[in-house]
Design a protein around this motif. Structure first.
Motif, PDB file in Angstrom:
ATOM      1  N   GLN A   8       0.843  -1.192   0.000  1.00 29.68           N
ATOM      2  CA  GLN A   8       0.000   0.000   0.000  1.00 29.68           C
ATOM      3  C   GLN A   8       0.881   1.245   0.000  1.00 29.68           C
ATOM      4  O   GLN A   8       1.171   1.812   1.060  1.00 29.68           O
ATOM      5  N   PRO A   9       1.372   1.677  -1.179  1.00 28.68           N
ATOM      6  CA  PRO A   9       2.243   2.851  -1.254  1.00 28.68           C
ATOM      7  C   PRO A   9       1.594   4.089  -0.643  1.00 28.68           C
ATOM      8  O   PRO A   9       0.428   4.378  -0.900  1.00 28.68           O
ATOM      9  N   LYS A  10       2.373   4.805   0.158  1.00 25.13           N
ATOM     10  CA  LYS A  10       1.865   5.983   0.859  1.00 25.13           C
ATOM     11  C   LYS A  10       1.539   7.135  -0.096  1.00 25.13           C
ATOM     12  O   LYS A  10       0.712   7.995   0.221  1.00 25.13           O
ATOM     13  N   LEU A  11       2.205   7.167  -1.263  1.00 27.05           N
ATOM     14  CA  LEU A  11       1.983   8.265  -2.201  1.00 27.05           C
ATOM     15  C   LEU A  11       0.520   8.347  -2.619  1.00 27.05           C
ATOM     16  O   LEU A  11      -0.060   9.440  -2.656  1.00 27.05           O
ATOM     17  N   PHE A  12      -0.095   7.206  -2.914  1.00 26.61           N
ATOM     18  CA  PHE A  12      -1.479   7.206  -3.409  1.00 26.61           C
ATOM     19  C   PHE A  12      -2.448   7.664  -2.320  1.00 26.61           C
ATOM     20  O   PHE A  12      -3.441   8.336  -2.601  1.00 26.61           O
TER      21      PHE A  12
END
Length: 559
Positions: A8-12
């Protein structure tokens, strides 16, 4: 629905409620971190045995991927001092191609660790090992900079620590005073500049000032002999085209230990950096996503000629202190470095090597953690042993051996401690029930019939304890009619413990001694059932509590 791979990439998440105000703070933080990363990326690249732009390429591509896919909002990825020793050693033994293969394999290992949700496991690496190899790396980095700091004339610097110092002393008559002065002044500038400004990194100030001074000395004052980056390397101020990496089983087998070291070191440093960042920002990183991102970066960067990537604590803290709160700041830092490479890259050839040596000496001092090292020396002897073994193996041999043996020794000490906390006691007359944990009783003392012995195992029953239990059994004199094995405090049992239990049962059968188990917990009971031991001893002889076991023992004695 929960993400199966915990990716779950934090950027999104950050972009869902992104604002102009947040972008401006991220922009300023990204620009500042990019400037801070510039001298470090160049210095780490050269110290690792590659050309300076390779360090920049690593920071650009690696930093971009870590921010794009990472599980920490503020993590800044790139080359770090921790990898200098291992990278330099791989290049010496296997060349640039070997480094590329090892880094890709390390990236695959990191991705697998993230997919298998092993992010939290890394946190169980013993602290003395982390301090030991970090301090060892610091000493090694310091040692590698002596040639450039003193401007020594040497054909080739030996790879190992002791031979390096012998060679340095042998070449000490070739010291270049100008190089030494430049190096010392660089160190003083880096050390004293925070008193004037904390916005501009001291390493950048030192590089700018010393580069201008040396340029004037070389071109206008006729002072030669001061080596610069351009004297040693040809700078290619552009992003290289991707190049294929050829794998075969022979090279994979040779490089697997080094790749494992890169992966473990990268995982430890990245997650340590993310944990420190969480403590400052109040955020919570996703360790498995972070490992996958670090792995992806290490798979892609070598295709462009880069070196291993990891989270950098100093640059991450710089990002936080300047207002960066989302991965956008990390992406901007990568873009800033790309622009510097494309438009200012040729100027880096004027940077004096002695100045870069000064930068890396300060890096090694900050890495040394000598105060922590000193305080750990007051800890128990087992921790001190792990610390010193890891430290000296890192310095004298290499990081791969140090981490492997350090972990092995730490695990052996851990098993010994667990074994020491597990006790086996024997009771032949009465049992005190005042501290009973299996079941509540009205009476405080439970009398044992004649011919019944109770052996209580207090702690895990594994291979480190099995021999202890076996020794107690053999030391007993008269043989009982009934043997109760009280297991209420046995949290788990391994194959050796199970084998020991089965051996005891066979011995008891041969001697016509009835054997009963008491207080077996659910987990241990499953192990006994799966192995078929419950059928051998008889399900009726596995009792839930000591009262039930004693009643069964009374009946057996009477029979």
């Amino acid at each position: 629905m929960k993400n199966k791979f915990d990716f779950q990439p934090k950027l999104f998440t950050a972009l869902r409620n992104y604002s102009k105000e947040r972008f401006m703070t991220d922009l300023m933080a990204g620009i500042i971190v990019g400037i801070v990363a510039l001298p470090l990326a160049i210095a780490f690249g050269i110290a690792s045995g590659v050309s300076p732009e390779k360090g920049l390429i690593t920071a650009i591509i690696g930093g971009f991927i870590v921010s794009l896919l990472g599980g920490c909002n503020v993590q800044i990825g790139g080359p770090t001092g921790a990898f200098i020793v291992i990278v330099y050693g791989i290049i010496q033994n296997f060349g640039i191609e070997g480094l590329a293969i090892a880094t890709v394999i390390a990236g695959i290992i990191l991705v697998l660790m993230g997919v298998l949700k092993l992010g939290t496991v890394i946190k169980f690496i013993p602290y003395p090992i982390v301090v030991g190899f970090t301090s060892g790396i610091a000493i090694t980095i310091f040692t590698t900079q002596m040639k450039d700091l003193f401007g020594l004339t040497m054909d080739k610097v030996p790879a190992d620590f002791i031979s390096k110092w012998i060679a340095y002393f042998g070449a000490f008559d070739t010291v270049n005073p100008w190089a030494f002065v430049i190096g010392i002044i660089s160190i003083l500038i880096i050390t004293l500049s925070p008193r004037l400004t904390k916005k501009i990194p001291g390493s950048l100030i030192a590089i700018v000032i010393m580069t201008i001074v040396v340029y004037i000395m070389r071109n206008h004052l006729g002072i030669t002999g001061i080596e610069t980056i351009g004297d040693r390397f040809t700078i290619n101020a552009s992003l290289p085209a991707p190049a294929p990496i050829t794998f075969n089983m022979e090279t994979i087998n040779l490089l697997l230990p080094s790749a494992f070291t890169i992966a473990i070191l990268g995982a430890i440093e990245s997650l340590l950096s993310a944990t420190v960042a969480d403590g400052v920002t109040g955020d919570k990183h996703n360790s498995n996503t972070e490992l996958i991102a670090q792995g992806a970066a290490n798979i892609i960067v070598p295709i462009f000629g880069g070196i291993p990537v990891t989270g950098a604590i100093a640059r991450t803290m710089t990002n936080i202190n300047n207002g960066g709160r989302t991965p956008v700041a990390g992406i901007i830092h990568a873009i800033v470095l790309l622009l510097i490479l494309l438009f200012l890259g040729p100027l880096t050839k004027h940077i004096p090597m002695a100045c870069l040596a000064g930068v890396l000496i300060i890096v090694s001092y900050n890495m040394s953690e000598w105060r922590t090292f000193r305080s750990l020396m007051k800890n128990p002897k087992s921790d001190v042993s792990v610390l010193l073994v890891t430290f000296f193996l890192t310095v004298i041999f290499d990081l791969t051996i140090a981490i492997e043996i350090g972990l092995l020794i730490a695990m052996l000490f851990f098993m010994r401690r667990v074994a020491e906390t597990t006790h086996v006691s024997v009771t032949t007359d009465e049992i005190d029930l005042s501290d009973e944990g299996e079941i509540h009783h009205d009476e405080e003392v439970l009398s044992l019939p004649k011919g019944v012995e109770v052996y209580e195992i207090d702690g895990p029953f594994f291979f480190g304890v099995a021999n202890k239990f076996d020794g107690i059994m053999k030391s007993m004199g008269d043989k009982p009619k009934v043997r109760i094995i009280r297991m209420r405090k046995v949290s788990f049992i391994d194959s050796t413990g199970l084998h020991n239990l089965e051996s005891l049962f066979r011995l008891s059968e041969a001697e016509h001694i009835h054997m009963i188990l008491s207080g077996v917990n659910e987990h241990v009971h499953r192990v006994l059932t799966k192995s078929g031991f419950d059928k051998k001893i008889g399900a009726e002889n596995i009792c839930s509590n000591i009262n039930e076991a004693v009643e069964k023992a009374k009946a057996a004695v009477q029979d």
